[in-house]
Design an enzyme around this catalytic site. Structure first.
Site, mmCIF file in Angstrom:
data_model
loop_
_atom_site.group_PDB
_atom_site.id
_atom_site.type_symbol
_atom_site.label_atom_id
_atom_site.label_comp_id
_atom_site.label_asym_id
_atom_site.label_seq_id
_atom_site.Cartn_x
_atom_site.Cartn_y
_atom_site.Cartn_z
ATOM 1 N N GLY A 85 11.585 -41.401 -68.556
ATOM 2 C CA GLY A 85 12.629 -42.334 -68.969
ATOM 3 C C GLY A 85 13.585 -42.628 -67.822
ATOM 4 N N GLU A 106 12.624 -33.984 -62.049
ATOM 5 C CA GLU A 106 12.029 -35.302 -62.312
ATOM 6 C C GLU A 106 11.731 -36.022 -61.001
ATOM 7 O OE1 GLU A 106 14.005 -36.337 -66.663
ATOM 8 O OE2 GLU A 106 15.099 -36.864 -64.864
HETATM 9 C C1 5RP Z 1 16.794 -36.915 -68.006
HETATM 10 C C2 5RP Z 1 16.591 -38.341 -67.726
HETATM 11 C C3 5RP Z 1 16.121 -39.198 -68.852
HETATM 12 O O1 5RP Z 1 14.905 -39.770 -68.509
HETATM 13 C C4 5RP Z 1 17.137 -40.265 -69.088
HETATM 14 O O2 5RP Z 1 18.385 -39.666 -69.358
HETATM 15 C C5 5RP Z 1 16.742 -41.179 -70.259
HETATM 16 O O3 5RP Z 1 16.786 -40.457 -71.442
HETATM 17 P P1 5RP Z 1 16.503 -41.108 -72.854
HETATM 18 O O4 5RP Z 1 15.065 -41.526 -72.870
HETATM 19 O O5 5RP Z 1 16.830 -39.994 -73.830
HETATM 20 O O6 5RP Z 1 17.443 -42.280 -73.024
HETATM 21 O O7 5RP Z 1 16.758 -38.831 -66.637
HETATM 22 O O8 5RP Z 1 17.304 -36.249 -66.882
#
Ligand code: 5RP
Length: 229
Positions: A85, A106
């Site tokens: 994400g 990530e």
């Molecule tokens: C976690 C991230 C997530 O990918 C980002 O916060 C998006 O999250 P969501 O899909 O819950 O909106 O970078 O570190």
């Protein structure tokens, strides 16, 4: 389920169709990646063979609960694909990530991948990055020195992320400094400048990593954006 959650579910499930059998992939963190992981778990139960490198402890738990075979980043040379994400996506497919505090792993997983597919609802698309506070993972020791240096880069407002009245602790034992830049004129230059600050472990600017963004739209469609030239 809210409309936003429906967009996340649709785009997460759609992303799982891009996973090829007998490959090693990175699996992201967050509420959109959640749906991709569930869809991947369903494929594994039907006999699909895959090895997944998770990007956080939360993703390890979720993937294990759904029977997905896991490996660590040290177990693989390269990954064919990472699906994750994002918190903001700009027209060059530059990203802000780290809303879940997992951007260190990530980024390492994305950087080891031949392709990165980002899954996002349309509300994450922006003309310019920076409205979402930029997550910066910092060593707890002396973090106020880092905050001063971040302010000198044009960000007077930042704070240590809190959870239950205490600093949020990352999977690697660090703090997250959420930096309210408002609008970032030159994300690659800012990313380099942040890495110059002693005590910064990793920031949430992802530059030149995303190859495709799948965008879940409120009208029920999913758009594919590809990184320009
Ligand atoms: C976690 C991230 C997530 O990918 C980002 O916060 C998006 O999250 P969501 O899909 O819950 O909106 O970078 O570190």
């Amino acid at each position: 389920m809210t409309e936003k959650d429906q967009m996340k579910k649709r785009v997460g499930e759609y992303a799982a169709t891009f996973i090829q059998p007998n490959t090693a992939i990175g699996i992201g963190t967050g509420s959109t990646a959640y749906w991709m992981i569930l869809a991947l778990g369903a494929k594994v139960r039907e006999g699909f063979t895959i090895t997944a490198v998770p990007t956080s402890k939360a993703t390890v738990e979720l993937a294990q609960a759904h029977g997905i075979p896991l490996a660590t980043l040290n177990d693989v040379d390269r990954l064919a694909l990472t699906i994750d994400g994002a918190d903001e996506v700009d027209p060059k497919l530059q990203l802000i990530k780290g809303g879940g505090g997992a951007h260190l792993q990530e980024k390492m997983v994305a950087a080891a991948s031949d392709r990165m597919i980002v899954i996002a609802d349309e509300q994450k698309l922006v003309d310019r990055l920076g409205k979402f506070p930029l997550p910066i993972e910092v060593i707890p020791f002396g973090w106020k020195q880092v905050q001063r240096r971040v302010a000198a880069l044009g960000c007077p407002t930042s704070e240590i992320r809190q959870r239950d009245g205490r600093p949020f602790i990352t999977d690697h034992g660090n703090y997250i400094l959420d930096a309210h830049f408002g609008s970032i004129a030159d994300p690659p230059a800012l990313g380099i400048a942040l890495h110059e600050i002693p005590g910064v472990v990793e920031h949430g600017l992802f530059i030149g990593l995303a190859t495709t963004v799948l965008v879940g739209r409120a009208d029920g469609t999913v758009d594919e954006l590809h990184r320009p030239g």
